[in-house]
Scaffold this motif. Structure first.
Motif, PDB file in Angstrom:
ATOM      1  N   ASP B 201       0.829  -1.203   0.000  1.00 12.75           N
ATOM      2  CA  ASP B 201       0.000   0.000   0.000  1.00 12.75           C
ATOM      3  C   ASP B 201       0.858   1.246   0.000  1.00 12.75           C
ATOM      4  N   GLU B 202       1.931   1.147   0.757  1.00 12.10           N
ATOM      5  CA  GLU B 202       2.721   2.346   0.909  1.00 12.10           C
ATOM      6  C   GLU B 202       3.433   2.729  -0.376  1.00 12.10           C
ATOM      7  N   ARG B 203       3.751   1.688  -1.162  1.00 12.16           N
ATOM      8  CA  ARG B 203       4.426   1.986  -2.426  1.00 12.16           C
ATOM      9  C   ARG B 203       3.433   2.468  -3.488  1.00 12.16           C
ATOM     10  N   SER B 204       2.306   1.742  -3.596  1.00 14.11           N
ATOM     11  CA  SER B 204       1.378   2.060  -4.685  1.00 14.11           C
ATOM     12  C   SER B 204       0.387   3.138  -4.258  1.00 14.11           C
ATOM     13  N   GLY B 205      -0.292   3.676  -5.237  1.00 10.63           N
ATOM     14  CA  GLY B 205      -1.421   4.556  -4.957  1.00 10.63           C
ATOM     15  C   GLY B 205      -1.057   5.891  -4.351  1.00 10.63           C
ATOM     16  N   ARG B 206       0.203   6.212  -4.372  1.00  9.53           N
ATOM     17  CA  ARG B 206       0.601   7.477  -3.753  1.00  9.53           C
ATOM     18  C   ARG B 206       0.239   8.680  -4.612  1.00  9.53           C
ATOM     19  N   ASP B 207       0.058   8.412  -5.878  1.00 11.24           N
ATOM     20  CA  ASP B 207      -0.142   9.521  -6.804  1.00 11.24           C
ATOM     21  C   ASP B 207      -1.491  10.216  -6.627  1.00 11.24           C
ATOM     22  N   VAL B 208      -2.486   9.482  -6.038  1.00 12.41           N
ATOM     23  CA  VAL B 208      -3.787  10.121  -5.856  1.00 12.41           C
ATOM     24  C   VAL B 208      -3.666  11.139  -4.725  1.00 12.41           C
ATOM     25  N   HIS B 209      -3.993  12.357  -5.047  1.00  8.81           N
ATOM     26  CA  HIS B 209      -3.918  13.348  -3.989  1.00  8.81           C
ATOM     27  C   HIS B 209      -5.295  13.947  -3.720  1.00  8.81           C
ATOM     28  N   TYR B 210      -5.629  14.022  -2.473  1.00 11.25           N
ATOM     29  CA  TYR B 210      -6.931  14.557  -2.105  1.00 11.25           C
ATOM     30  C   TYR B 210      -6.818  15.953  -1.518  1.00 11.25           C
ATOM     31  N   GLN B 211      -7.880  16.691  -1.739  1.00 13.62           N
ATOM     32  CA  GLN B 211      -8.078  17.905  -0.960  1.00 13.62           C
ATOM     33  C   GLN B 211      -8.952  17.493   0.219  1.00 13.62           C
ATOM     34  N   PHE B 212      -8.776  18.143   1.330  1.00  8.49           N
ATOM     35  CA  PHE B 212      -9.637  17.822   2.460  1.00  8.49           C
ATOM     36  C   PHE B 212     -10.485  19.032   2.816  1.00  8.49           C
ATOM     37  N   TYR B 213     -11.740  18.758   3.103  1.00  8.22           N
ATOM     38  CA  TYR B 213     -12.630  19.843   3.470  1.00  8.22           C
ATOM     39  C   TYR B 213     -13.366  19.481   4.746  1.00  8.22           C
ATOM     40  N   PRO B 214     -13.422  20.245   5.802  1.00  6.48           N
ATOM     41  CA  PRO B 214     -12.705  21.506   6.012  1.00  6.48           C
ATOM     42  C   PRO B 214     -11.197  21.291   6.216  1.00  6.48           C
ATOM     43  N   SER B 215     -10.783  20.185   6.899  1.00  9.94           N
ATOM     44  CA  SER B 215      -9.360  19.920   7.077  1.00  9.94           C
ATOM     45  C   SER B 215      -9.199  18.437   7.380  1.00  9.94           C
ATOM     46  N   VAL B 216      -7.966  17.949   7.258  1.00  6.90           N
ATOM     47  CA  VAL B 216      -7.748  16.516   7.497  1.00  6.90           C
ATOM     48  C   VAL B 216      -8.205  16.129   8.894  1.00  6.90           C
ATOM     49  N   THR B 217      -7.783  16.911   9.863  1.00  5.28           N
ATOM     50  CA  THR B 217      -8.098  16.588  11.251  1.00  5.28           C
ATOM     51  C   THR B 217      -9.608  16.572  11.462  1.00  5.28           C
ATOM     52  N   GLU B 218     -10.276  17.563  10.881  1.00  2.00           N
ATOM     53  CA  GLU B 218     -11.731  17.650  11.003  1.00  2.00           C
ATOM     54  C   GLU B 218     -12.389  16.391  10.432  1.00  2.00           C
ATOM     55  N   VAL B 219     -11.928  15.994   9.243  1.00  2.70           N
ATOM     56  CA  VAL B 219     -12.494  14.814   8.591  1.00  2.70           C
ATOM     57  C   VAL B 219     -12.287  13.598   9.483  1.00  2.70           C
ATOM     58  N   ILE B 220     -11.066  13.443   9.960  1.00  2.00           N
ATOM     59  CA  ILE B 220     -10.751  12.257  10.767  1.00  2.00           C
ATOM     60  C   ILE B 220     -11.530  12.253  12.073  1.00  2.00           C
ATOM     61  N   ASN B 221     -11.550  13.388  12.748  1.00  2.00           N
ATOM     62  CA  ASN B 221     -12.278  13.424  14.008  1.00  2.00           C
ATOM     63  C   ASN B 221     -13.762  13.188  13.812  1.00  2.00           C
ATOM     64  N   ASN B 222     -14.244  13.457  12.635  1.00  2.00           N
ATOM     65  CA  ASN B 222     -15.656  13.245  12.363  1.00  2.00           C
ATOM     66  C   ASN B 222     -15.965  11.791  12.017  1.00  2.00           C
ATOM     67  N   ILE B 223     -15.043  11.130  11.315  1.00  2.00           N
ATOM     68  CA  ILE B 223     -15.376   9.752  10.923  1.00  2.00           C
ATOM     69  C   ILE B 223     -15.009   8.729  11.992  1.00  2.00           C
TER      70      ILE B 223
END
Lengths: 136, 299
Positions: B201-223
């Motif tokens: 996993d760590e090698r592959s799929g790195r090229d996909v880049h996401y934007q996070f809304y409102p922020s990464v931390t917000e998304v994570i704390n919400n899910i």
């Protein structure tokens, strides 16, 4: 109109799979709309009213609890704890829940109960909103 | 040798027990069917949620959240919370015993443990053995619902957020197939990156880049709460299925045993009855003979 594939899963069931033209999700900062070929993104979803339009159909409403939405290469995936169609929402039950939650918040038995009641209240209010909006 | 009425009453009592075990077998099998359906329904959500968390780790390496282990400078945890899922009733073979045994093994390793027990059987066990558990935590193992899972998750998260517990672990039973179920331990919080990230996993799929809304931390704390309640729901359903399966197996062997006992008892009953009849005939014919002889002698 351009479409994208939309999948919505709730914790204990599959809610919706289809081709959609547009979806609007509730987020902690307000609503966030997505149409076809949106950039890749992860969005936090707050309890509230979800609006979506499937290809060639009219705008529909649904209730969602908290969760997330991931957009990748024209594929939108929404994962939420709970989702409901307006016709599934039982107003009598929701009203009762709302009353119970308000009551519990007034009593403030403990912090835990308070937060639980608050969360229930938010869900109840949003369920009612979805039901009302869909009935318009 | 036992007499006829004794044997008869034993047969009746075994028959009644057999009826009960058979009914329990049937009930368990229908409950198992239902639980299995529920389990299949929750799987897609669960797998995708895991996938998404994995992807977030892939794209964002420096996610900082109280729900994750920091990559460096990790403090040793002090208080461990254990969510132990047992059944409400016994009569399920070694199901409850296995869970409790595994829990005891795990808890030995820590100094401070908070026990959250689902199911009446486990609660009673810990009462009896004077092992302190959270008393206000009263949840049944019967018919798991999302609502209950959400409440449990909420209680655990509140404790975690308040810093009263440092790690949350779940001990539950996983039904692998019809014959096998194993007791599993899952480290629920904080998240370790490793189980989510395999080397490929760590090698592959790195090229996909996401934007996070409102922020990464917000998304994570919400899910995270959704993920936790989802996981707990899955564990409850899985354990419930395993319980029903264990009960089915136990009741099945009880049924077989009852049939065997009944066979032996019926054989014994027939023997006793037959010997009683033989004895009566002997007595009657002997009596008749004596009468005859007496009459002959009198003439």
């Amino acid at each position: 109109m351009n479409t994208f594939s939309l999948r919505i899963y709730e914790a204990d069931d599959t809610f919706l799979i289809g081709e959609a033209e547009m979806v609007i999700v509730p987020t902690p900062d307000g609503e966030y709309g997505v149409m076809a070929h949106h950039e890749n993104m992860v969005v936090s979803v707050a309890p509230g009213e979800l609006k979506y339009r499937l290809a060639g159909q009219e705008l529909k409403y649904a209730f969602v609890a908290s969760g997330m939405m991931r957009i990748e290469d024209n594929d939108v995936l929404i994962l939420t704890e709970a989702a409901e169609h307006p016709e599934e929402i039982d107003m009598v039950r929701v009203r009762r829940k709302e009353a119970e939650a308000k009551e519990a918040m007034l009593q403030k038995k403990s912090i835990k109960d308070y937060y639980l009641a608050q969360a229930t209240l938010i869900r109840s209010i949003n369920r009612m909103r979805v039901k009302n909006d869909a009935g318009r | 040798m036992a007499n006829v009425s004794d044997t008869k009453s034993r047969i009746v009592s075994v028959e009644n027990t057999h009826k009960i075990t058979n009914a329990m077998y049937l009930i368990s099998s229908t409950k198992l069917q239902k639980a299995k359906q529920n389990l299949n329904k929750t799987r897609p959500f669960f797998q995708m949620m895991e996938n998404e968390i994995k992807r977030i780790f892939q794209t964002e390496t420096d996610v900082r959240s109280r729900y994750f282990y920091p990559e460096t400078g990790r403090k040793p945890a002090e208080t461990y919370a254990y969510l132990v899922i047992t059944a409400d009733k016994g009569l399920a073979g070694s199901y409850n015993y296995n869970v409790i045994k595994q829990a005891a093994l795990e808890m030995e390793k820590h100094k401070k443990v908070k026990l959250y027990v689902v199911g009446e059987y486990g609660r009673r066990y810990y009462y009896k053995h004077n092992i302190p558990i959270e008393h206000s935590f009263l949840y049944t193992a019967q018919n798991p619902t999302m609502h209950r899972a959400r409440e449990i998750a909420h209680i655990l998260l509140t404790e975690y957020d308040a810093g009263r517990v440092d790690e949350i672990r779940v001990i539950y039973s996983d039904m692998e197939n019809e014959l096998n179920s194993t007791v599993k331990r899952m480290n629920l919080l904080p998240f370790e990156r490793k189980p989510f990230l395999t080397p490929e996993d760590e090698r592959s799929g790195r090229d996909v880049h996401y934007q996070f809304y409102p922020s990464v931390t917000e998304v994570i704390n919400n899910i995270i709460p959704a993920y936790i309640s989802g996981f707990i729901y899955g564990a409850l359903v899985d354990s419930f299925s395993a319980e029903q399966n264990a009960r089915m197996t136990a009741m099945d062997s009880a049924n077989k045993n009852a049939q065997e006992i009944l066979g032996n008892l019926r054989l014994q009953y027939n023997r006793v009855r037959q010997s009683a009849i033989t004895r009566e005939i002997t007595e009657i014919s002997a009596g008749a003979k004596a009468q005859k002889n007496a009459r002959k002698g009198g003439r």
